[in-house]
Scaffold this motif. Sequence first.
Motif, short mmCIF file in Angstrom:
data_model
loop_
_atom_site.label_atom_id
_atom_site.label_comp_id
_atom_site.label_asym_id
_atom_site.label_seq_id
_atom_site.Cartn_x
_atom_site.Cartn_y
_atom_site.Cartn_z
N LEU A 29 84.71 -11.27 1.17
CA LEU A 29 83.84 -12.00 0.25
C LEU A 29 84.60 -12.46 -0.99
CD1 LEU A 29 80.56 -9.91 0.52
CD2 LEU A 29 80.99 -12.22 1.39
N GLU A 30 85.48 -11.62 -1.49
CA GLU A 30 86.29 -12.00 -2.65
C GLU A 30 87.17 -13.21 -2.32
OE1 GLU A 30 89.94 -10.15 -5.28
OE2 GLU A 30 88.50 -8.77 -4.39
N SER A 31 87.76 -13.22 -1.13
CA SER A 31 88.65 -14.32 -0.76
C SER A 31 87.89 -15.62 -0.53
CB SER A 31 89.45 -13.96 0.48
OG SER A 31 88.63 -13.93 1.62
N LEU A 32 86.61 -15.53 -0.17
CA LEU A 32 85.81 -16.73 0.09
C LEU A 32 85.12 -17.28 -1.15
CD1 LEU A 32 84.18 -15.70 3.47
CD2 LEU A 32 86.08 -17.28 3.12
N SER A 33 85.19 -16.57 -2.26
CA SER A 33 84.45 -17.00 -3.45
C SER A 33 84.95 -18.32 -4.02
CB SER A 33 84.47 -15.91 -4.52
OG SER A 33 85.79 -15.69 -4.96
N GLU A 34 86.22 -18.62 -3.88
CA GLU A 34 86.80 -19.90 -4.28
C GLU A 34 87.96 -20.19 -3.33
OE1 GLU A 34 87.84 -20.44 -8.39
OE2 GLU A 34 86.32 -19.01 -9.01
N PRO A 35 88.20 -21.46 -3.00
CA PRO A 35 89.28 -21.78 -2.05
C PRO A 35 90.66 -21.26 -2.45
CG PRO A 35 87.92 -23.69 -2.45
CD PRO A 35 87.45 -22.63 -3.40
N ARG A 36 90.99 -21.28 -3.70
CA ARG A 36 92.33 -20.87 -4.12
C ARG A 36 92.51 -19.34 -4.09
NH1 ARG A 36 92.41 -18.55 -8.85
NH2 ARG A 36 90.72 -18.84 -10.31
N THR A 89 94.00 -13.19 -3.27
CA THR A 89 93.36 -11.95 -2.81
C THR A 89 94.26 -11.23 -1.82
OG1 THR A 89 91.19 -12.95 -3.13
CG2 THR A 89 91.28 -10.99 -1.76
N ALA A 90 94.87 -11.97 -0.90
CA ALA A 90 95.77 -11.36 0.07
C ALA A 90 96.93 -10.66 -0.64
CB ALA A 90 96.30 -12.42 1.03
#
Length: 55
Positions: free
Chosen positions: A33-40, A45-46
């Motif tokens: 969910l954190e990685s999908l919150s904004e495209p960049r 996040t990774a």
Amino acid sequence: MDSHTISTLNRLEVVDTGRRRRWSEEEKARIVLESLSEPRLVAATARRYGLSRSL
């Protein structure tokens, strides 16, 4: 190659990365969910969690 280069190539250091990490289902969902919150944020996040972007 000169002798300096050859002696530098003879040194090898092995770094142990430790054992495989285990993530709970809740942790996995939070990270996704954190990685999908904004495209960049996918790559950021990774990196934050030490993951490959493709995972």
